[in-house]
Scaffold this active site. Structure first.
Site, PDB file in Angstrom:
ATOM      1  CE  LYS A 171      -0.898 -11.035  -1.855  1.00  0.00           C
ATOM      2  NZ  LYS A 171      -2.322 -11.086  -2.145  1.00  0.00           N
TER       3      LYS A 171
ATOM      4  N   GLY B 176     -10.337  -3.655  -2.020  1.00  0.00           N
ATOM      5  CA  GLY B 176      -9.806  -3.513  -0.661  1.00  0.00           C
ATOM      6  C   GLY B 176      -9.458  -2.077  -0.311  1.00  0.00           C
ATOM      7  NE  ARG B 177      -6.165  -0.073  -5.461  1.00  0.00           N
ATOM      8  CZ  ARG B 177      -6.169  -1.296  -5.995  1.00  0.00           C
ATOM      9  NH1 ARG B 177      -6.072  -2.357  -5.213  1.00  0.00           N
ATOM     10  NH2 ARG B 177      -6.304  -1.470  -7.289  1.00  0.00           N
TER      11      ARG B 177
ATOM     12  CD  GLU C 287      -2.771  -2.740  -3.699  1.00  0.00           C
ATOM     13  OE1 GLU C 287      -2.026  -3.676  -3.378  1.00  0.00           O
ATOM     14  OE2 GLU C 287      -3.746  -2.398  -3.011  1.00  0.00           O
TER      15      GLU C 287
ATOM     16  CG  HIS D  80      11.535  21.032  12.015  1.00  0.00           C
ATOM     17  ND1 HIS D  80      12.337  21.999  12.576  1.00  0.00           N
ATOM     18  CD2 HIS D  80      10.283  21.549  11.990  1.00  0.00           C
ATOM     19  CE1 HIS D  80      11.596  23.049  12.894  1.00  0.00           C
ATOM     20  NE2 HIS D  80      10.344  22.801  12.538  1.00  0.00           N
TER      21      HIS D  80
ATOM     22  CD  GLU E 266       0.720 -10.762   4.968  1.00  0.00           C
ATOM     23  OE1 GLU E 266      -0.256 -11.380   4.486  1.00  0.00           O
ATOM     24  OE2 GLU E 266       1.642 -10.285   4.275  1.00  0.00           O
TER      25      GLU E 266
ATOM     26  CE  LYS F 244     -13.147  -8.054  -2.546  1.00  0.00           C
ATOM     27  NZ  LYS F 244     -12.786  -7.059  -3.561  1.00  0.00           N
TER      28      LYS F 244
END
Ligand code: G6Q
Length: 539
Positions: free
Chosen positions: A501, A268-269, A355, A386, A217, A211
């Site tokens: 960051k 974003g999320r 977030e 398990h 990254e 965005k």
């Protein structure tokens, strides 16, 4: 319009809930559970049944939760959010100052969408996507040898990765034959290396999703993948797609085969149903598959406006969560899908929930004096059984659980062994876990005693399809947003990810400083970072 923005502890219903929380419904009491309770504590919609008979609630608690919802004006806030009210801000302080319109990416087919402008923009992007997919199908877009593209690498991180990836994995069953997607998100070079190894780049599209168009990254991985294409003698301009915000540094259509937009009013999320998920999902599922997903999400968004909490699946989930977290004091919530397809769904929710609601100040910038977002975690069952269920059943912490299950499997490829098919084994385990948590078991041996009285909800649907995936996604998005409204926090910013960051960039300066100048010591810039790097053996 003026929004109700009162702190949770100022709402009168809170006093009643505090009183009721002194003696919550005891699930392990003989006769506490039964047919009538199970059948009456169900909330259904958009193909899902939310069964909450195994929560520590009775009608008095449900009435008080209804009051809480009414007093906080939660559905009204949701409505104005959909219409385009500026919700992403902290009043009186420097903050983001944006509308919150992810819902506009899915009411595009309505005659009168809630926000004409945003839905118009979404419609425009969908039309571009439809054309692009048609060009792929018609062979108008091919590689330089005239061959069809079979693979896509989706490059993005955080909101530009988690939701889309979870949905892709969930719907692999309806993937178009001969089409596959893989993902690169981590700046760890091994992430890209492992993906690139197994691909025929000639037949691969690369979908770069950011965005902001500035994420370290993603930009690094884009360059890394571009260099792999160049090394292979391929022209990235024929293979690379972009999904980004209008005007971002990545908004450069000349560099890409096609460019798609998402808009600043989509967080974003919350962006899986925008082009952030759309381009990759359209490639994998076909245009109609993506539209089915949007329709499921839209139907759930509509249900979310219902004021009666007993008829509003995301609102009931939100309120039960608040009852457990704020009034009964349970600190975490586990989301445990009994569906292998949902293998990354909890990871997506982990971001979307934590977030959004991991906040300590309210929408007026003042510290809140009650708990906000819980820690959310989980893994698919039965694998989790398990692994960590020991703690859920006998640990000192009570962990409320949200189980998600489907009556039918996706592939219909099952086997009868010892009188039952695997899908029955899966679902019997799901319900058994919920009952075991609630009822418990007495024993003279303390190590074999189950206290019971541990709450859970069962979210059940017929089969996981694109429509239901959309509805499930929107149900959780709305749950998170509702909780944020009730806690009076801003669920749409993420200042908490900034500091790390900034510091990482300073440490990177030390690396590059040393690379340029052997005598560089870093001391003038950030001696603490330098010292830490030295201690960690990174210099
Ligand atoms: C989500 C967050 C965050 C974001 C990533 C990627 O709500 O804002 O996870 O999605 O940092 O950002 P870009 O899409 O801008 O690369």
């Amino acid at each position: 319009m003026t929004l109700d923005m009162k702190n949770l502890d100022l709402l009168p219903a809170c006093n009643r809930l505090r009183e009721l929380a002194k003696r919550p419904y005891e699930l392990s009491r003989p006769g506490a559970l039964g047919r009538d309770r199970f059948l009456s504590f169900i909330c259904s919609g958009a193909g899902f049944d939310v069964l909450y008979g195994t929560q520590q609630v009775d009608e008095s608690v449900m009435d008080a939760l209804q009051k809480l919802a009414d007093e906080s004006g939660v559905t009204g806030q949701f409505k104005v959010m959909k219409q385009g009210e500026v919700m992403n801000r902290i009043h009186g302080f420097d903050s983001e100052n944006r509308k919150v319109l992810h819902t506009a990416t899915r009411d595009v087919f309505d005659e009168s969408p809630c926000n004409m402008e945003a839905s118009g923009q979404a419609k425009n992007e969908l039309a571009k996507l439809k054309d692009f997919l048609k060009d792929l199908d018609d062979g108008k877009i091919t590689n330089s040898d005239g061959e069809a593209f079979t693979d896509m690498i989706h490059v993005g991180i955080g909101g530009s990765d988690l939701g889309p990836r979870a949905i892709y994995l969930a719907l692999a069953v309806v993937r178009r034959p001969g089409r596959r997607v893989c993902f690169i998100s981590n700046v760890d070079p091994d992430d890209a290396a492992a993906v690139l190894q197994g691909l025929d780049l000639r037949k691969t599209l690369v979908n770069v999703v950011s965005k902001s168009g500035t994420t370290l990254e993603t930009l690094t991985n884009e360059e890394l993948v571009r260099s792999a294409f160049v090394k292979a003698g391929l022209d990235p301009g024929r293979h690379f797609l972009a999904v980004t915000g209008q005007g971002s540094p990545m908004d450069n259509p000349e560099k890409y085969l096609r460019s798609f937009y998402m808009f600043d009013y989509i967080g974003g999320r919350y962006s899986s149903t925008s082009m952030v998920g759309g381009v990759m999902l359209g490639f994998a599922l076909g245009y109609d598959g993506f539209v089915d997903l949007l329709q499921g999400a839209d139907d759930m968004d509509k249900l979310a406006e219902e004021k009666d909490i007993r008829n509003n699946p995301p609102l009931i989930l939100a309120l039960l969560g608040i009852w457990n977290h704020n009034f009964l004091g349970y600190e975490t919530v586990a989301v445990l899908p009994y569906s292998q397809a949902l293998i990354r769904f909890t990871a997506h929710l982990q971001q979307c929930d934590m977030e959004s609601n991991g906040k300590s100040c309210n929408r007026q910038g003042r510290a809140v004096e009650y708990s906000t977002g819980p820690i959310l975690w989980g893994e698919p069952g039965t694998n989790g059984q398990h692994a960590f269920y020991q703690l859920i059943h006998q640990g000192t912490a009570t962990v409320p659980v949200e189980f998600i299950g489907f009556r039918k499997s996706q592939y219909d490829d099952d086997i009868l062994i010892k009188g039952t098919i695997s899908q029955e084994k899966l679902n019997a385990n799901l319900l058994a876990q919920s009952l075991a948590l609630a009822v418990g078991k007495e024993s003279d041996n303390p190590n074999q005693r189950f206290s019971g009285n541990r709450p859970s909800t069962v979210i059940m649907a017929e089969r996981l399809t694109p429509y239901r995936m959309g509805a499930l996604l929107a149900m959780y998005e709305a749950k998170i947003v509702f909780q944020g409204f009730i806690w009076n926090i801003n669920s749409f910013d993420q200042e908490g990810v900034q500091l790390g960051k900034v510091l990482a960039n300073r440490l990177l300066d030390h690396y590059s400083g040393r690379r340029q100048d052997a005598k560089y010591s870093g001391e003038s810039k950030d001696s603490l970072g330098w010292a830490f790097m030295e201690a960690a053996g990174m210099l």
